[in-house]
Scaffold this active site. Structure first.
Site: not given
Length: 346
Positions: A207, A233-235, A253
């Site tokens: 996350d 981190g960032d996806f 979503h």
């Protein structure tokens, strides 16, 4: 022979459903107030009449009779000879400090949904999101700036993730796997449920870095620091930690189709050969007829610039496009759909 319709005649269609829909928010507000006022906690140990319950909850005698009887009609309370007690549903999920308490989630929706949905008409005209919160579907907002508020928010979600984790623990063959990553796993509660149900598992909660202190506090309190770790981190820009299973719950979503495909491609790279991906959301049924799922999708459009729910068939197609073999789809908790797909073994 022709007949002339009587302009004064009442329409043949019963307006009842229209009236009930028009005032549906009133019933929800009764539930929200009952949770906030502590009605269900006050009745957890023993029944009470209206006067006693007013005393226990600090409510005014003028309002109490209709309020309590409305809760009876809504199935939250039971009444016997003027005495009120919690219904089985309320006793199971609305008594504070119980392991299955969902009152925090009830309060969370009261706090977040009404203001946003009150701007639906403006959104319909402008197409613009009304509560911009792309990372958590409109539920986070400025809560990260207020640690106490954020903890209350996460506690509300924990009750929900307890149930979701128990279902995932039961429905997936975890014996084939030793590790998993929960994307957007917040403070790690769902991961904690899974590793407790299957102690051989090791989990990573992936996350945003700002969530780490909340994760550390929660997982340390549960005594699971040796089984659940955090990766910040960032996806879309940081590597997703490799694992046998990657879980995406309430993630896809939040993005448009292109970003969903991109993210699932990155997930495919992270899943080890022979591994599995689990995707759950309030997916829209393929013929787009379930109003609750469609309302959930409309909510995502209200709170994010690109998000929406999506059809089960679309999710399966994106997973195949990412390289996963087609799995299956099954209902989850009566409100969600779980789609499972697999990565071929090397």
């Amino acid at each position: 022979m022709t007949t002339t319709e009587d302009p004064q005649a009442a329409p043949a269609v019963d307006p009842g459903p229209l009236i009930r829909l028009t005032i549906a928010d009133c019933a929800a507000k009764v539930l929200h107030s009952a949770v906030t006022l502590g009605v269900f906690g006050a009745l957890a140990e023993s029944p009470a009449d209206a006067a006693e319950l007013a005393r226990r909850t600090g409510t005014h005698h003028r309002m109490v009779p209709d309020f309590l009887d409305a809760l009876v009609g809504l199935g939250m309370l039971e009444r016997t000879e003027g005495s009120y007690r919690n219904s089985p549903l309320a006793q199971a999920y609305l008594v504070p400090d119980s392991s299955s308490y969902l009152g925090g989630f009830v309060e969370l929706t009261n706090e977040t949904l009404y203001g946003t949905w009150g701007r639906l008409t403006e959104a319909m005209r402008s197409g613009e999101p009304q509560h911009l919160d792309p990372d958590k579907g409109g539920f986070v907002g400025d809560r990260h700036q207020d640690p106490a508020k954020m903890k209350r928010f996460l506690a509300g979600l924990d009750a929900y993730s307890d149930r979701m984790g128990a279902e995932l623990a039961r429905r997936t063959d975890w014996g084939r796997h030793s590790s998993f990553v929960d994307l957007g796993g917040a403070r790690g509660n769902l991961a904690a449920v899974l590793v407790r149900a299957h102690p051989h598992l090791r989990a990573t909660c992936f996350d945003l870095e700002r969530t780490r202190p909340l994760f550390t506090e929660h997982i340390s309190g549960l005594g699971l620091t040796d089984k659940v770790v955090f990766a910040g981190g960032d996806f879309f820009t940081d590597p997703i930690p490799p694992a046998d299973v990657v879980v995406l719950g309430h993630i896809l979503h939040g993005f448009d189709t292109a970003r969903r495909r991109e993210l699932l491609g990155r997930v495919f790279d992270a899943v080890r050969p022979g591994g599995t991906v689990l995707v759950y959301d309030r997916m829209i049924d393929d013929d787009r007829s379930d109003p609750e799922r469609l309302l959930s999708s409309l909510h995502m459009r209200l709170v994010s610039p690109d998000g929406s729910e999506y059809r089960v068939a679309d999710c399966r197609a994106w997973l195949r496009g990412a390289g996963f073999t087609d799995g299956d789809a099954q209902p989850l908790l009566g409100t969600h759909t779980l789609v499972t797909a697999h990565k071929e073994a090397a």
